[in-house]
Motif scaffolding. Structure first.
Motif, short mmCIF file in Angstrom:
data_model
loop_
_atom_site.label_atom_id
_atom_site.label_comp_id
_atom_site.label_asym_id
_atom_site.label_seq_id
_atom_site.Cartn_x
_atom_site.Cartn_y
_atom_site.Cartn_z
N LEU A 1 0.84 -1.20 0.00
CA LEU A 1 0.00 0.00 0.00
C LEU A 1 0.88 1.26 0.00
CD1 LEU A 1 -3.02 0.56 -0.06
CD2 LEU A 1 -2.99 0.62 2.43
N GLN A 2 1.97 1.24 0.76
CA GLN A 2 2.88 2.38 0.77
C GLN A 2 3.54 2.56 -0.59
OE1 GLN A 2 3.33 4.88 2.90
NE2 GLN A 2 4.78 5.75 1.44
N LYS A 3 3.93 1.47 -1.21
CA LYS A 3 4.56 1.56 -2.53
C LYS A 3 3.55 2.07 -3.57
CE LYS A 3 8.15 -1.91 -1.80
NZ LYS A 3 8.63 -3.25 -2.14
N ALA A 4 2.31 1.65 -3.46
CA ALA A 4 1.27 2.16 -4.36
C ALA A 4 1.05 3.66 -4.12
CB ALA A 4 -0.03 1.39 -4.16
N THR A 5 1.13 4.08 -2.86
CA THR A 5 1.02 5.51 -2.54
C THR A 5 2.09 6.30 -3.27
OG1 THR A 5 0.13 5.00 -0.34
CG2 THR A 5 1.07 7.20 -0.65
N GLU A 6 3.31 5.78 -3.26
CA GLU A 6 4.43 6.46 -3.94
C GLU A 6 4.16 6.59 -5.44
OE1 GLU A 6 6.90 7.94 -2.34
OE2 GLU A 6 6.07 7.23 -0.44
N VAL A 7 3.59 5.55 -6.04
CA VAL A 7 3.29 5.60 -7.47
C VAL A 7 2.23 6.66 -7.76
CG1 VAL A 7 2.38 4.31 -9.46
CG2 VAL A 7 3.95 3.18 -7.85
N LYS B 1 -7.87 -0.47 -9.87
CA LYS B 1 -7.04 0.71 -9.64
C LYS B 1 -7.76 1.74 -8.77
CE LYS B 1 -5.38 4.69 -12.24
NZ LYS B 1 -5.07 5.25 -13.56
N ARG B 2 -9.02 1.98 -9.05
CA ARG B 2 -9.77 2.99 -8.30
C ARG B 2 -9.91 2.60 -6.84
NH1 ARG B 2 -14.93 3.92 -6.83
NH2 ARG B 2 -15.58 6.10 -6.67
N THR B 3 -10.20 1.32 -6.58
CA THR B 3 -10.32 0.84 -5.20
C THR B 3 -9.00 0.99 -4.47
OG1 THR B 3 -12.04 -0.71 -5.87
CG2 THR B 3 -10.97 -1.13 -3.76
N LEU B 4 -7.91 0.64 -5.14
CA LEU B 4 -6.58 0.80 -4.55
C LEU B 4 -6.32 2.28 -4.25
CD1 LEU B 4 -3.74 -0.05 -3.71
CD2 LEU B 4 -3.12 -0.14 -6.15
N PHE B 5 -6.67 3.15 -5.17
CA PHE B 5 -6.46 4.58 -4.96
C PHE B 5 -7.25 5.08 -3.75
CE2 PHE B 5 -7.41 9.08 -5.94
CZ PHE B 5 -6.11 9.57 -5.90
N LEU B 6 -8.48 4.64 -3.62
CA LEU B 6 -9.29 5.06 -2.46
C LEU B 6 -8.67 4.57 -1.16
CD1 LEU B 6 -12.89 4.57 -3.90
CD2 LEU B 6 -11.75 6.75 -3.38
N MET B 7 -8.11 3.37 -1.16
CA MET B 7 -7.43 2.85 0.02
C MET B 7 -6.19 3.68 0.35
SD MET B 7 -7.73 -1.24 -0.73
CE MET B 7 -7.04 -1.81 0.81
N VAL B 8 -5.44 4.02 -0.68
CA VAL B 8 -4.24 4.84 -0.52
C VAL B 8 -4.64 6.20 0.08
CG1 VAL B 8 -2.61 6.24 -1.89
CG2 VAL B 8 -2.74 3.76 -2.24
N MET B 9 -5.65 6.82 -0.49
CA MET B 9 -6.07 8.14 -0.03
C MET B 9 -6.60 8.10 1.40
SD MET B 9 -5.25 10.41 -2.17
CE MET B 9 -6.14 11.76 -1.39
N ASP B 10 -7.38 7.09 1.72
CA ASP B 10 -7.92 6.96 3.06
C ASP B 10 -6.79 6.86 4.09
OD1 ASP B 10 -10.33 6.70 4.72
OD2 ASP B 10 -9.54 4.69 5.15
N ARG B 11 -5.81 6.06 3.77
CA ARG B 11 -4.65 5.88 4.66
C ARG B 11 -3.86 7.18 4.78
NH1 ARG B 11 0.53 4.01 3.11
NH2 ARG B 11 1.71 3.00 4.78
N TYR B 12 -3.63 7.86 3.67
CA TYR B 12 -2.88 9.11 3.67
C TYR B 12 -3.61 10.19 4.48
CZ TYR B 12 -0.25 13.11 1.84
OH TYR B 12 0.52 14.24 1.71
N VAL B 13 -4.91 10.30 4.29
CA VAL B 13 -5.71 11.28 5.02
C VAL B 13 -5.61 11.01 6.52
CG1 VAL B 13 -8.11 11.95 5.52
CG2 VAL B 13 -7.26 11.93 3.16
N ASP B 14 -5.72 9.75 6.93
CA ASP B 14 -5.61 9.42 8.36
C ASP B 14 -4.24 9.82 8.91
OD1 ASP B 14 -8.19 8.46 8.54
OD2 ASP B 14 -7.62 6.36 8.34
N GLN B 15 -3.18 9.57 8.15
CA GLN B 15 -1.83 9.95 8.58
C GLN B 15 -1.71 11.46 8.75
OE1 GLN B 15 0.50 8.23 5.43
NE2 GLN B 15 0.71 6.25 6.47
N ARG B 16 -2.23 12.22 7.80
CA ARG B 16 -2.15 13.68 7.87
C ARG B 16 -2.95 14.23 9.05
NH1 ARG B 16 2.31 14.27 6.13
NH2 ARG B 16 2.57 12.76 4.53
N LEU B 17 -4.12 13.66 9.29
CA LEU B 17 -4.94 14.13 10.40
C LEU B 17 -4.26 13.84 11.74
CD1 LEU B 17 -8.51 13.23 9.13
CD2 LEU B 17 -7.50 15.52 9.38
N ARG B 18 -3.57 12.72 11.84
CA ARG B 18 -2.82 12.42 13.07
C ARG B 18 -1.71 13.45 13.28
NH1 ARG B 18 -3.72 7.02 11.68
NH2 ARG B 18 -1.69 6.78 10.70
#
Length: 194
Positions: A13-19, A51-68
């Protein structure tokens, strides 16, 4: 007995985030995601769907990290809450203008690339901005209760302005990465608390 996964889910998931972060949603083809994650096509689809589902997972994780990060910055710093707000916003400037920041913020990039065209992405971004506003408003309310911030200040209106300022910092850092101008914008925004 369940068969162990052949890859680490969080790592993939982190590697997909980087892409996605480097190429954007439109530029991140399935082939790029396969190359970036190191997963076989079948494993990628099995673990993440399309791809879209993966992107939503990436974004959800990123948003949670930023909010923390925002929550930690606003509520775990010692000292006056007004200074915690200022430092949290200056941290944002540092993340927007420091070395290795050329690709920008994933949230800002997504908002400008996809925006409201994808209702699920729009909801996710709205959730983040709403939560950022709530965190700032809570911090301002604490400052008012402690007598640091005038009781007459409208914490929701100021909080909304602080969110708009932080996002403006991200957009401007793409176009004019003059850190001093961004710091001045933060100082002006924080001056509303006086």
């Amino acid at each position: 007995m369940a068969r162990p996964r052949e890859f680490e889910f969080e790592e993939a998931l982190q590697k997909a985030t980087e892409v996605f972060w480097s190429l954007g949603y439109g530029g991140a083809s399935v082939d790029e995601l396969i190359k970036g994650t190191g997963l076989a096509r079948g494993s990628l689809y099995k673990a993440f769907g399309d791809k879209r589902t993966l992107f939503l997972m990436v974004m959800d994780r990123y948003v949670d990290q930023r909010l923390r990060l925002y929550s930690k910055g606003l509520f775990q710093r010692p000292g006056p809450i007004k200074e915690a707000i200022r430092q949290t916003m200056l941290d944002h400037v540092k993340r927007a203008t420091g070395p290795g920041t050329e690709r920008g913020c994933l949230v800002t990039n997504t908002a400008t690339e996809i925006g409201v065209r994808d209702p699920d992405v729009a909801l996710l971004l709205a959730r983040m901005f709403r939560r950022m506003e709530e965190l700032f408003a809570e911090a301002i309310a604490r400052g008012k209760a402690a007598g640091e911030i005038a009781a007459s200040k409208d914490e929701r209106a100021i909080a909304r302005f602080l969110v708009l300022t932080t996002q403006g910092v991200r957009v401007m850092s793409h176009m004019r990465p003059d850190r001093q101008q961004l710091v001045q914008a933060v100082e002006m925004a924080v001056s509303l608390l006086s």
